[in-house]
Enzyme design. Structure first.
Site, mmCIF file in Angstrom:
data_model
loop_
_atom_site.group_PDB
_atom_site.id
_atom_site.type_symbol
_atom_site.label_atom_id
_atom_site.label_comp_id
_atom_site.label_asym_id
_atom_site.label_seq_id
_atom_site.Cartn_x
_atom_site.Cartn_y
_atom_site.Cartn_z
ATOM 1 N N CYS A 110 52.962 38.818 29.554
ATOM 2 C CA CYS A 110 52.522 37.725 30.430
ATOM 3 C C CYS A 110 53.414 36.488 30.343
ATOM 4 O O CYS A 110 53.353 35.626 31.221
ATOM 5 C CB CYS A 110 51.082 37.350 30.123
ATOM 6 S SG CYS A 110 49.948 38.705 30.447
ATOM 7 N N HIS A 257 50.004 30.391 33.505
ATOM 8 C CA HIS A 257 49.768 31.826 33.664
ATOM 9 C C HIS A 257 48.279 32.100 33.899
ATOM 10 O O HIS A 257 47.417 31.581 33.197
ATOM 11 C CB HIS A 257 50.244 32.577 32.423
ATOM 12 C CG HIS A 257 49.796 33.994 32.404
ATOM 13 N ND1 HIS A 257 50.132 34.883 33.402
ATOM 14 C CD2 HIS A 257 49.004 34.688 31.544
ATOM 15 C CE1 HIS A 257 49.589 36.049 33.141
ATOM 16 N NE2 HIS A 257 48.893 35.961 32.023
ATOM 17 N N ASN A 287 45.120 38.951 36.726
ATOM 18 C CA ASN A 287 46.256 38.710 35.832
ATOM 19 C C ASN A 287 47.398 39.652 36.211
ATOM 20 O O ASN A 287 47.295 40.857 36.024
ATOM 21 C CB ASN A 287 45.816 38.948 34.377
ATOM 22 C CG ASN A 287 46.939 38.693 33.382
ATOM 23 O OD1 ASN A 287 48.096 38.559 33.753
ATOM 24 N ND2 ASN A 287 46.587 38.630 32.108
#
Ligand code: COA
Length: 339
Positions: A110, A257, A287
């Site tokens: 991520c 994020h 996500n």
């Protein structure tokens, strides 16, 4: 010399999967997913689409936005490779018509986009490339167990990309200071145990696969990750703000994020950033790992919120553990709608 953003593009696969859709096969509710994560729907690959295809779509849009037909290097940041070998970037470069340039994958889950920005800026600073196409692309839902309620609602597929060129540090679009970090002591909090050199598939004498099925899929310890994410992103963004000399009041957009809307809001609260300056698109995409930040930039732009001259603070955190942040003044560039 600085690395300057001259183009942005993103792409999402067309298949929309809502929380209600997931509830049909999973012991969960729309209410749980929405209140605990902020996610209402996500996009998922279907019909053989892979990370490569998403990367090509986003990369083409970024090149168009930058008005470039070629670059000197293509970097694909991804944790959902098409195959363990080879890297996907050379094929992406080929399909984009920029064959034979430097092309490689970068894996940092991520935090893949900030790591990719820093790596691309390094290629430019070292004189290896004058123009770089950086793509964050993920078909990560293919690595998530659709029957695991801990992880299945969280992730989505998509891609986003930027074009960077050599320029001056005081130009709009110039990437500011970076803060990158990692903590491998917590590597097991988010992992896909099987498939690599530690745990390959093998048949035992009875013909059974010795790797348990769940080890082929993502395993996640959500609660400790949540705590780490808030701590690390807060510290990292503070370091970047200190280095660039901005206060929280100078930040027009916090582009964090999108792992959980509560994480992004908690970091913003620590930094004392008002809610209207906190960018959110997790409700529609989930996500998307390395694609998260460029998709979010594109999303704010699409909704008329991202304007040239605005000060943008970027930060991401993910498996590894790893994290990274940077900041820039947004440049005046033409961008297409995300999808
Ligand atoms: N539907 C319904 N219940 C669920 C569920 C789901 N989809 N997933 C978990 N639960 C249950 C758990 O089983 C647990 O039940 P129990 O109390 O009876 O044991 C309860 O909900 C609470 O689980 P917990 O994991 O503690 O929830 P949480 O509030 O921490 O939220 C996450 C879970 C994953 C949303 C949250 O921890 C998170 O976002 N963590 C960070 C994830 C992350 O950042 N990942 C990627 C790094 S980029």
């Amino acid at each position: 010399m600085a690395a300057v953003i001259t183009g942005l593009g993103s792409w999402l696969p067309s298949r929309v999967v809502t929380n209600e859709d997931l509830c049909a096969n999973l012991d969960t509710t729309d209410e749980w997913i929405t209140t605990r994560t902020g996610i209402r729907e996500r996009r998922m690959v279907t019909g053989g689409l892979s990370t490569r295809d998403l990367a090509v779509e986003a990369g083409a849009r970024a090149l168009k936005s930058a008005d470039e037909s070629t670059v000197d290097a293509v970097v694909v940041s991804t944790t959902s490779f098409d195959r363990l070998c080879p890297a996907v970037a050379p094929e992406v470069a080929h399909l984009l018509g920029v064959d034979t340039v430097a092309a490689f994958d970068l894996t940092s889950a991520c935090s893949g986009f900030p790591y990719g920005l820093a790596t691309s800026a390094g290629l430019i600073a070292a004189g290896v490339a004058r123009k770089v196409l950086l793509i964050g692309a993920e078909a990560f839902t293919t690595l998530v167990d659709p029957g695991d309620r801990n992880t299945a609602p969280i992730f989505g597929d998509g891609a986003g990309a930027v074009v960077l060129r050599a320029g001056e540090p005081d130009e709009p679009g110039a990437l500011g200071p970076f803060d990158l970090g990692s903590d491998g002591a917590h590597a097991d909090l988010l992992a896909i145990p099987a498939g690599g050199s530690r745990q390959r598939s093998a048949r035992n004498g009875l013909g059974f696969d010795t790797v348990p099925t769940r080890d082929w899929y993502l395993q996640m310890a959500g609660r400790p990750l949540f705590v780490q994410a808030v701590e690390r992103m807060t510290t990292s963004t503070r370091r970047v703000l200190d280095r660039i000399g901005w206060s929280a009041a100078d930040v027009d957009w916090f582009v964090g994020h999108q792992a959980n809307v509560r994480i992004v809001r908690a970091v913003a609260e620590e930094l004392q950033l008002p809610e209207q300056r906190v960018a959110v698109n997790i409700d529609r995409v989930g996500n998307t790992l390395a694609a998260s930040i460029p998709l979010l930039l594109n999303d704010i732009f699409d909704r008329g919120g991202l304007e040239p001259g605005q000060r943008v603070l970027l930060s991401a955190f993910g498996a590894g553990l790893s994290w990274g942040s940077t900041a820039l003044v947004w440049p005046d560039i033409p961008i297409d709608a995300v999808s």
